[in-house]
Design a protein around this motif. Structure first.
Motif, PDB file in Angstrom:
ATOM      1  N   VAL A 453       0.968  -1.213   0.040  1.00 11.54           N
ATOM      2  CA  VAL A 453       0.107   0.018  -0.017  1.00 11.54           C
ATOM      3  C   VAL A 453       0.919   1.280   0.025  1.00 11.54           C
ATOM      4  O   VAL A 453       1.759   1.238   0.743  1.00 11.54           O
ATOM      5  N   CYS A 454       0.644   2.141  -0.821  1.00 12.25           N
ATOM      6  CA  CYS A 454       1.308   3.404  -0.833  1.00 12.25           C
ATOM      7  C   CYS A 454       0.382   4.725  -1.198  1.00 12.25           C
ATOM      8  O   CYS A 454      -1.009   4.475  -0.929  1.00 12.25           O
ATOM      9  N   ASP A 455       0.938   5.856  -1.211  1.00 13.80           N
ATOM     10  CA  ASP A 455       0.298   6.950  -1.207  1.00 13.80           C
ATOM     11  C   ASP A 455      -0.219   7.252  -2.721  1.00 13.80           C
ATOM     12  O   ASP A 455       0.439   6.619  -3.458  1.00 13.80           O
ATOM     13  N   ALA A 456      -1.248   7.884  -2.876  1.00 16.97           N
ATOM     14  CA  ALA A 456      -1.875   8.211  -4.388  1.00 16.97           C
ATOM     15  C   ALA A 456      -0.829   9.158  -5.045  1.00 16.97           C
ATOM     16  O   ALA A 456      -1.148   9.121  -6.380  1.00 16.97           O
ATOM     17  N   HIS A 457       0.096   9.719  -4.547  1.00 16.72           N
ATOM     18  CA  HIS A 457       0.518  10.841  -5.120  1.00 16.72           C
ATOM     19  C   HIS A 457       1.703  10.199  -6.294  1.00 16.72           C
ATOM     20  O   HIS A 457       2.475   9.283  -5.806  1.00 16.72           O
ATOM     21  N   HIS A 482      -4.169  10.672   0.350  1.00 18.97           N
ATOM     22  CA  HIS A 482      -3.548  10.971   1.556  1.00 18.97           C
ATOM     23  C   HIS A 482      -4.282  11.502   2.776  1.00 18.97           C
ATOM     24  O   HIS A 482      -3.841  10.734   3.854  1.00 18.97           O
ATOM     25  N   HIS A 483      -5.327  12.248   2.733  1.00 16.91           N
ATOM     26  CA  HIS A 483      -5.965  12.503   3.880  1.00 16.91           C
ATOM     27  C   HIS A 483      -6.890  11.528   4.372  1.00 16.91           C
ATOM     28  O   HIS A 483      -7.228  11.433   5.677  1.00 16.91           O
ATOM     29  N   TYR A 484      -7.334  10.776   3.414  1.00 15.25           N
ATOM     30  CA  TYR A 484      -8.183   9.674   3.942  1.00 15.25           C
ATOM     31  C   TYR A 484      -7.059   8.737   4.906  1.00 15.25           C
ATOM     32  O   TYR A 484      -7.604   8.201   5.897  1.00 15.25           O
ATOM     33  N   ALA A 485      -5.851   8.472   4.427  1.00 17.26           N
ATOM     34  CA  ALA A 485      -5.017   7.879   5.231  1.00 17.26           C
ATOM     35  C   ALA A 485      -4.779   8.325   6.448  1.00 17.26           C
ATOM     36  O   ALA A 485      -4.623   7.769   7.500  1.00 17.26           O
ATOM     37  N   HIS A 486      -4.765   9.669   6.732  1.00 18.62           N
ATOM     38  CA  HIS A 486      -4.420  10.348   7.810  1.00 18.62           C
ATOM     39  C   HIS A 486      -5.910   9.889   8.640  1.00 18.62           C
ATOM     40  O   HIS A 486      -5.373   9.743  10.208  1.00 18.62           O
ATOM     41  N   ILE A 487      -6.862  10.068   8.273  1.00 23.26           N
ATOM     42  CA  ILE A 487      -7.726   9.786   9.145  1.00 23.26           C
ATOM     43  C   ILE A 487      -8.127   8.356   9.653  1.00 23.26           C
ATOM     44  O   ILE A 487      -8.254   7.738  10.692  1.00 23.26           O
ATOM     45  N   LEU A 488      -7.710   7.558   8.599  1.00 21.76           N
ATOM     46  CA  LEU A 488      -7.721   6.055   8.820  1.00 21.76           C
ATOM     47  C   LEU A 488      -6.812   5.993  10.265  1.00 21.76           C
ATOM     48  O   LEU A 488      -6.865   4.890  10.920  1.00 21.76           O
ATOM     49  N   ASP A 506      -3.382  19.837   6.667  1.00 23.57           N
ATOM     50  CA  ASP A 506      -1.845  19.670   6.567  1.00 23.57           C
ATOM     51  C   ASP A 506      -1.378  20.721   5.454  1.00 23.57           C
ATOM     52  O   ASP A 506      -2.155  21.608   4.995  1.00 23.57           O
ATOM     53  N   GLY A 507      -0.222  20.326   5.137  1.00 23.20           N
ATOM     54  CA  GLY A 507       0.647  21.192   4.183  1.00 23.20           C
ATOM     55  C   GLY A 507      -0.006  20.965   2.415  1.00 23.20           C
ATOM     56  O   GLY A 507      -0.469  21.741   1.789  1.00 23.20           O
ATOM     57  N   THR A 508       0.497  19.491   2.206  1.00 24.48           N
ATOM     58  CA  THR A 508       0.027  19.195   0.920  1.00 24.48           C
ATOM     59  C   THR A 508      -0.242  17.738   0.862  1.00 24.48           C
ATOM     60  O   THR A 508       0.400  16.928   1.560  1.00 24.48           O
ATOM     61  N   GLY A 509      -1.317  17.283   0.146  1.00 20.30           N
ATOM     62  CA  GLY A 509      -1.738  15.926  -0.362  1.00 20.30           C
ATOM     63  C   GLY A 509      -2.336  15.941  -1.541  1.00 20.30           C
ATOM     64  O   GLY A 509      -3.208  16.765  -1.882  1.00 20.30           O
ATOM     65  N   TYR A 510      -1.978  14.892  -2.343  1.00 22.39           N
ATOM     66  CA  TYR A 510      -2.415  14.744  -3.626  1.00 22.39           C
ATOM     67  C   TYR A 510      -4.122  14.256  -3.449  1.00 22.39           C
ATOM     68  O   TYR A 510      -4.241  13.342  -2.995  1.00 22.39           O
TER      69      TYR A 510
END
Length: 739
Positions: A453-457, A482-488, A506-510
């Motif tokens: 599993v990785c980030d979508a960026h 990215h932000h969905y992973a933060h909440i999870l 946050d600062g940046t997420g794709y």
């Protein structure tokens, strides 16, 4: 009746077997205990077995953590005594590896006792303290499976090691001056100057003279110098190429710390804990160099955690800068040869030792946010203890995390082993270090992932690596927003199973629309998310350059509010440069849209004339946080149009505000009011706060105050960082319901 007990947990190397041995002997029970790759196995026969089981859990050693315990009853087979058996190296590798733990009080008493044979020995330890994670090469945790295997114990150390009544029974790093590792001092030309006690005396002399010394520790090197000596700290900054980012400071004890800072009782408790993290505390009136933490109200303070630290600090009357031994943006140095090659350009002297460090492990950083400890960087002292998931995984998962403040994780069943802090994976050196650490974890746990599993960026180095890794192994690759992973991540560590409203700032997420997100309100469960509200997007003029230049964000904000008329305002740009940036904004050339609250902090900081440039991530937000005044209760205006939070009224109010010293407080209060207003519209009881912005104490405290005051249940991080260091846990959680 015979009781067979299987325990999985942090029960190796913490004095658990001698504890069980003594308990069984006292109760007249027969049988054995043995280390296994899964944990420990106990078999006991006799009377009062239920009482034994109860005491096993209630009187266990303080560092022991029982994760699961299973009991099976069988017929007696006639054991004649209770014994500690040799470890079994076969089976699944599931035992919990204990983190590196600060030196215990008993060892400290011996360390400074002139009558003790380990007097001033820099490697004193026992089953209650010392290195674990950084010296283990494979499971089970036995001497021959650690970097101590090359040191043969002397007769006295061997006697302690083999005596179940001794607190050094099977303390794998056990050693003394006669048979164990020692320190050696080199100059920065690579010449050996001294060894053992003489080496430490020369280090103390050098530090008193204002010199910089590279000191090999538990998980890597520190660069040390007098924290009260302005020139020494400035020189270290120049050599390390670290313009303004704060340095951590090591104090000999809490008394010394209190003369330079104002820690709260909770912060003192964290500082004194066995994990010994760096803790962000408010500066006091002491004479620390201003170059330690330029322009900030807080410093990163920590107490000694290794015997060598205690020996050095006890003999100095000033605190020490103790920052990671590396150039900025590179991995911490851990090996002697690497230190002599790289750190000789940064330090005047190098204090090495000959106990190898198996794996890098930087210092952990903790900050009290919203009244509870929040890990900013989860590493030494905490990693790799696992985090329990609310559900079980169907497959073995490797989650590679994000690009900044990276951690990765391996997981199976309901356990997630989050790695130590890796760092920002933005160059070849850190990518190589990241790969080495992933492969090391896989080897240590004999782990082979079934899904990655990785980030979508698409441009994250970790995403590219995951793509190649999964392709080479012919296993599925999942990409998580990215932000969905933060909440999870927050949901998983807090054990939440119900649907939540996630506030991810946050600062940046794709984003899923190809734009840069960072001010998100998401309705989440473990299967999916819905983006229900977000901050009104604005352009980041110059893309990544805007992150380092808040003035660019401020310009974009003003252009969004006033259009071309903004060019008539007083702006921190030369005319030619301003015209080019305006064209970039107007035509969208290298000016992607962003909904980031982190960037909004940057823009406001510039608009208030506080900072126009950042020399490190989050610098503007930290400046605004320092200026927060809790006595300011009011806030600015905002509007909600459709599903977008329109911050333009906020900016207009801020620009009209004649009380500029209250503007940071009103800005932060406004963000908290926005969080409350959206929560009231969504009407989901549980609200999770995540993302790097949620490391801002006054902001989080205000959001919690507003939400709980309206009957919401609000959740913040407590086990993993709210920043990108927690993404790997969220990525694992995303794979909970794979088909």
């Amino acid at each position: 009746m015979r009781m067979k007990i299987e325990i999985i947990g942090a029960v190796q190397g913490v004095g658990f077997r001698p504890f069980v041995y003594r308990l069984a002997k006292e109760m007249g029970l027969k049988g054995f205990i043995i280390n296994t790759p899964e944990g420990v196995r106990i078999e006991v026969e006799g009377e009062n077995l239920e009482e034994f089981l109860k005491l096993l859990q209630t009187q266990k050693p303080p560092l022991a953590h029982i994760y699961s315990l299973s009991v099976e009853y069988a017929q007696q087979i006639g054991y004649t005594d209770f014994e500690i058996r040799e470890s079994n190296a076969f089976g699944k590798k599931e035992a919990f590896i204990l983190p590196d733990i600060g030196t215990c009080e008993q060892c400290l008493m011996e360390l400074f006792n002139p009558e003790d044979r380990r007097y001033l020995y820099p490697f004193i330890n026992c089953t209650h303290c010392g290195p674990r994670f950084t010296i283990i090469e494979r499971l089970p945790y036995d001497r021959e499976n650690t970097t101590m295997k090359s040191f043969n114990m002397c007769e006295l150390c061997r006697k302690e090691y083999e005596n179940p009544e001794d607190r050094r029974f099977h303390a794998q790093p056990n050693a003394c001056p006669k048979c164990g590792p020692w320190v050696s001092l080199y100059d920065n030309k690579g010449s050996l100057l001294a060894e053992r006690e003489e080496a430490i005396l020369l280090v103390l002399k050098a530090l008193k003279e204002g010199k910089i010394v590279a000191v090999k520790g538990i998980g890597g090197f520190h660069l040390m110098c007098n924290a009260t000596e302005e020139e020494a700290v400035k020189t270290l900054r120049e050599r390390k190429r670290r313009k303004e980012k704060p340095f951590a400071v090591m104090f000999k004890d809490l008394d010394q710390l209190r003369t330079f800072a104002k820690p709260t009782p909770l912060e003192e408790a964290i500082l004194s804990s066995p994990e010994r993290p760096i803790v962000l505390v408010e500066k006091g009136s002491g004479t620390l160099s201003e170059a330690v933490a330029p322009g900030l109200k807080k410093i990163g303070a920590f107490l000694p955690y290794s015997p060598l630290h205690y020996i050095i600090t006890k003999n100095l009357d000033f605190p020490l800068v103790a920052t990671s031994g590396n150039y900025s943006e590179e991995p911490i140095v851990k090996d002697n040869a690497e230190a002599l090659e790289k750190l000789s350009q940064l330090a005047d002297l190098l204090l090495l030792h000959n106990r190898d460090i198996k794996r890098r492990c930087d210092d952990s950083v903790v900050k009290v946010v919203g009244g509870v400890p929040l890990p900013i960087r989860r590493s030494r002292g905490y990693a790799p203890l696992p985090i329990k998931l609310p559900y079980k995984l169907s497959k073995k998962v490797l989650a590679v995390g994000g690009m900044l403040k990276n951690t990765f994780a391996i997981a199976w069943e309901d356990r997630v082993f989050v790695s130590q802090h890796v760092g920002d994976v933005e160059n070849y050196q850190t990518l190589k270090s990241f790969e080495e650490m992933v492969l090391d974890f896989m080897e240590l746990y004999e782990f082979e992932p079934e899904v990655v599993v990785c980030d979508a960026h698409p441009r994250y180095e970790t995403t590219r690596w995951a793509k190649e890794f999964s392709k080479d192994r012919s296993i599925p690759l999942l990409k998580v927003q990215h932000h969905y992973a933060h909440i999870l991540s927050c949901m998983a560590e807090r054990g939440l199973k119900e649907k939540v409203l996630g506030i991810a700032w946050d600062g940046t997420g794709y984003g899923t629309d190809g734009n840069l997100w960072g001010g998100e309100f998401l309705i989440c469960d473990y299967k999916n998310f819905e983006r229900v509200y977000h901050f009104r997007p604005f352009r980041l003029i110059g893309g990544e350059k805007a992150v380092k230049e808040p003035r660019r964000v401020a310009l974009s904000i003003l252009l969004e509010v006033f259009g071309e008329q903004a060019l008539n305002l007083e702006l921190p740009f030369k005319e030619k440069e301003l015209n080019i940036l305006f064209i970039s904004w107007k035509k969208g050339i290298n000016a992607p849209f962003s909904s980031s609250v982190g960037r909004l902090f940057d823009g406001v900081c510039s608009l208030l004339g506080i900072r126009h440039y950042n020399s490190y991530e989050g610098q503007s937000a930290m400046a605004l946080e320092d200026l927060y005044d809790p006595s300011v209760k009011d806030h600015y205006s905002f509007e909600i149009e459709g599903n977008a939070i329109d911050w333009r009224p906020l900016i207009l109010d801020l620009l009209k505000d004649k009380s500029k010293e209250k503007a940071p407080s009103r800005f932060i209060n406004t963000l908290a009011k926005i969080a409350l207003e959206v929560a009231k519209r969504i009407e989901i009881e549980r609200v999770c706060l995540s993302g790097g912005v949620m490391q801002n104490d006054p902001l989080v405290s205000k959001i919690l105050e507003y939400l709980t005051g309206e009957g919401f249940k609000a959740y913040t991080h407590q086990k993993v960082p709210a920043n990108d260091g927690g993404l790997s846990l969220g990525q694992v959680a995303y794979s909970l319901f794979l088909d």
